[in-house]
Design a protein around this motif. Structure first.
Motif, mmCIF file in Angstrom:
data_model
loop_
_atom_site.group_PDB
_atom_site.id
_atom_site.type_symbol
_atom_site.label_atom_id
_atom_site.label_comp_id
_atom_site.label_asym_id
_atom_site.label_seq_id
_atom_site.Cartn_x
_atom_site.Cartn_y
_atom_site.Cartn_z
ATOM 1 N N MET A 240 0.848 -1.190 0.000
ATOM 2 C CA MET A 240 0.000 0.000 0.000
ATOM 3 C C MET A 240 0.882 1.239 0.000
ATOM 4 N N GLN A 241 0.670 2.110 -0.962
ATOM 5 C CA GLN A 241 1.317 3.409 -0.951
ATOM 6 C C GLN A 241 0.304 4.404 -0.391
ATOM 7 N N VAL A 242 0.640 5.042 0.727
ATOM 8 C CA VAL A 242 -0.302 5.897 1.444
ATOM 9 C C VAL A 242 0.168 7.341 1.387
ATOM 10 N N ASP A 243 -0.747 8.225 1.016
ATOM 11 C CA ASP A 243 -0.524 9.666 1.084
ATOM 12 C C ASP A 243 -1.554 10.241 2.037
ATOM 13 N N CYS A 244 -1.079 10.901 3.079
ATOM 14 C CA CYS A 244 -1.936 11.403 4.158
ATOM 15 C C CYS A 244 -1.729 12.903 4.305
ATOM 16 N N THR A 245 -2.823 13.660 4.261
ATOM 17 C CA THR A 245 -2.766 15.111 4.477
ATOM 18 C C THR A 245 -3.692 15.452 5.632
ATOM 19 N N GLU A 348 7.485 2.118 5.665
ATOM 20 C CA GLU A 348 8.647 2.825 5.134
ATOM 21 C C GLU A 348 8.276 4.278 4.855
ATOM 22 N N PRO A 349 8.763 5.220 5.636
ATOM 23 C CA PRO A 349 8.474 6.624 5.358
ATOM 24 C C PRO A 349 8.989 7.043 3.986
ATOM 25 N N ASP A 350 8.228 7.873 3.324
ATOM 26 C CA ASP A 350 8.624 8.455 2.043
ATOM 27 C C ASP A 350 8.919 9.929 2.299
ATOM 28 N N GLY A 351 10.200 10.297 2.244
ATOM 29 C CA GLY A 351 10.585 11.661 2.580
ATOM 30 C C GLY A 351 11.104 11.749 4.005
ATOM 31 N N ASP A 352 11.447 12.938 4.417
ATOM 32 C CA ASP A 352 12.045 13.194 5.735
ATOM 33 C C ASP A 352 10.943 13.439 6.759
ATOM 34 N N TRP A 353 10.842 12.550 7.728
ATOM 35 C CA TRP A 353 9.848 12.721 8.788
ATOM 36 C C TRP A 353 10.400 13.485 9.989
ATOM 37 N N GLY A 354 11.673 13.871 9.938
ATOM 38 C CA GLY A 354 12.237 14.695 10.991
ATOM 39 C C GLY A 354 12.452 13.948 12.288
ATOM 40 N N TYR A 393 3.965 7.247 3.003
ATOM 41 C CA TYR A 393 4.684 6.048 3.431
ATOM 42 C C TYR A 393 4.161 4.842 2.664
ATOM 43 N N ARG A 394 4.976 3.795 2.668
ATOM 44 C CA ARG A 394 4.591 2.538 2.052
ATOM 45 C C ARG A 394 4.384 1.495 3.136
ATOM 46 N N MET A 395 3.324 0.715 2.994
ATOM 47 C CA MET A 395 3.017 -0.370 3.920
ATOM 48 C C MET A 395 3.187 -1.695 3.177
ATOM 49 N N THR A 396 3.838 -2.651 3.838
ATOM 50 C CA THR A 396 3.992 -3.987 3.272
ATOM 51 C C THR A 396 3.425 -4.996 4.255
ATOM 52 N N TRP A 397 2.323 -5.647 3.841
ATOM 53 C CA TRP A 397 1.681 -6.695 4.632
ATOM 54 C C TRP A 397 2.182 -8.031 4.089
ATOM 55 N N SER A 398 2.957 -8.777 4.873
ATOM 56 C CA SER A 398 3.603 -9.958 4.308
ATOM 57 C C SER A 398 4.100 -10.888 5.399
ATOM 58 N N ASP A 399 4.604 -12.022 4.945
ATOM 59 C CA ASP A 399 5.435 -12.907 5.761
ATOM 60 C C ASP A 399 6.872 -12.553 5.411
#
Length: 515
Positions: A240-245, A348-354, A393-399
């Motif tokens: 999942m690629q998530v964009d949150c505003t 996995e954050p995309d960009g600088d989360w500080g 951020y990217r989410m990976t649901w996996s084994d």
């Protein structure tokens, strides 16, 4: 939060071209223009007014018992995009019981958002299901996505959005386990937590052969509004690629970005507290952090006797997640729950989360039906009201062991942690199993111990020197040491393996507490 086990048995719905509508298909009650900024503009506008709770569905729906709720389910023959050649289908959930406020669901096609009417004919039910009032403007409680995987004739579910801002997903061949949320507010605070809601969804109609599907969501709560965009790609791992505003109504001094929610009851570290035939019960067994300094931190989860909060200070984290590393049926001996098939979830954050902290909240629990673990990123500085704040951020649901894991530092993973009193019953013994690593393969072994490894063990409590041995069961190595907590109520522990000055294992962290 009570676990949403009833989500696995439900509903589905079918959408075709407007001139091919079937009687069982929900009607469109309105059609509006939709573009890339539509949901952000709605969230921005909504934040400029005071919060107003949505209307509840009729009392007959709210007062359904658990058994009555389950007597009504979605007929997947009516799924949206059923009887088409599209690789995705969407089902809908009816409201009521735990979902007293419904959400609006739109299907987006060619720049138009088409609002779905509530249609009770899409559902099947038992003969003794209760009679309920129906209003086509009532809305649904959520949605479920299914995908036709290569080589399969039927569409198989892989993601659910239902309840507050909760959602969850699985890779192919997995069983549902932990959940994620759009946003966490004041988790673990004395004044109580606030649970934002997704109040409307827009699902973009996929193209034939498309590997992914896009879902937009509008979030609302007393403290903030938000616009979310999810691009979901199902497979052996669900990405999942998530964009949150976010648009705060008030200054958000305790906000949780990319929050994860799971269940941990017991494992080998606290097994004696639970008289159950199963050796372990949990959806996740550890928090994994790849911090900005490049360290891989592994913190086994705990079920404490009092609320426990841990903060891992960081600057621009590379990733974190709640993982399920116990992967054998024998780890749980549960033929029904299939805990060994529950997914791990990596962020996995995309960009600088500080600057900020990865925060872990562990809540005492005595039953496996309750989620009692929360993990999220908390920014160091508050998010001011009246401003726009964006996170991706990217989410990976996996084994993580059997799928292509996201990029991480290559070190030996912690497979398991065992803990109990030593043979003399005068100190605690810790045994940590690490998996194999190339740097550990050629070490010399004498008198049962490996040589050439520097063992770092840290604690304010007295500890023994560590002993490192090969573990023929795992193919890796086991580190064992003892510590004496004396009269301390809690002891922080740390261990790591080095070869020639280079870290070859994750950093094992543990907070021992007196039960």
């Amino acid at each position: 939060m009570m676990r949403r086990t009833f989500l696995t048995g439900v509903s589905s719905l079918a959408l075709m071209q407007p001139d091919m509508l079937r009687a069982a298909m929900p009607r469109f009650i309105e059609t509006t223009a939709f573009g890339p900024d539509t949901v952000r503009q709605m969230a921005r506008t909504l934040a400029q007014s005071d919060y107003a709770p949505r209307a509840e569905v009729p009392a007959e729906w709210r007062d359904l018992t658990y058994d009555e709720y389950r007597k009504i389910w979605f007929d997947t023959r009516n799924a949206i995009w059923a009887d088409t050649d599209l690789p995705f289908e969407m089902d809908l959930f009816h409201p009521g019981l735990y979902f007293p406020r419904a959400v609006e669901v739109d299907v987006v096609r060619a720049g138009q958002a088409n609002r779905l009417a509530f249609d009770f004919d899409l559902f099947d039910k038992t003969d003794d299901a209760p009679d309920l009032p129906v209003d086509e403007t009532m809305g649904y409680s959520g949605l479920r996505l299914r995908h036709q995987f290569p080589g399969e004739a039927n569409h198989r579910e892989f993601a659910v959005f239902q309840g507050a801002s909760y959602f969850r997903a699985i890779g192919s061949g997995q069983s549902y386990g932990l959940s994620a949320r759009g946003l966490a507010l004041r988790t673990g605070d004395a004044q109580g937590e606030e649970f934002p809601d997704f109040i409307q969804f827009w699902v973009q109609e996929p193209s034939p052969g498309s590997p992914d599907i896009v879902v937009h969501a509008l979030m609302d709560s007393p403290s903030a509004t938000g616009a979310f965009r999810f691009r979901l790609t199902p497979g052996l791992a669900c990405e999942m690629q998530v964009d949150c505003t976010l648009y705060p109504r008030v200054d958000l001094d305790h906000v949780g970005i990319a929050p994860l929610t799971s269940m941990f009851l017991y494992d080998q570290t606290n097994r004696p507290r639970f008289p159950d035939f199963r050796p372990a019960i949990h959806d996740s067994d550890g928090l994994l952090i790849w911090n900005g300094a490049g360290e891989m931190l592994w913190r086994p989860l705990a079920n404490p006797v009092a609320l426990q909060i841990s903060s891992f200070v960081d600057d621009n984290p590379r990733g974190f997640g709640l993982m399920q590393r116990a992967r054998k049926l024998s780890d749980f001996a549960d033929l029904e729950a299939h805990y060994h098939e529950r997914p791990s979830l990596w962020i996995e954050p995309d960009g600088d989360w500080g600057q900020g902290v990865v925060r872990l909240v562990e809540i005492p629990s005595d039953q496996e039906i309750y989620d009692n673990i929360v993990a999220y990123w908390r920014p160091r500085d508050p998010l001011p009201a009246g401003q726009e704040h964006r996170f991706a951020y990217r989410m990976t649901w996996s084994d993580e062991a059997n799928t292509a894991a996201p990029p991480r530092r290559s070190v030996a993973r912690v497979l398991n942690t065992h803990m109990g009193l030593n043979f003399k019953r005068d100190a605690w013994l810790v045994a940590i199993d690490f998996d194999d690593h190339p740097a550990l393969g050629n070490l010399s072994e004498t008198q049962g111990g490996l040589h050439g490894v520097t063992i770092h063990i840290g604690s304010r409590a007295p500890t023994t020197d560590g002993v490192l041995q090969r573990n023929p069961e795992t193919g890796g190595v086991r580190l064992a040491f003892q510590f004496d907590p004396a009269e301390n109520a809690a002891v922080e522990l740390r261990a790591q393996l080095f070869v020639a000055g280079e870290a070859v294992s994750e950093v094992w962290l543990y907070r021992w507490t007196r039960a």
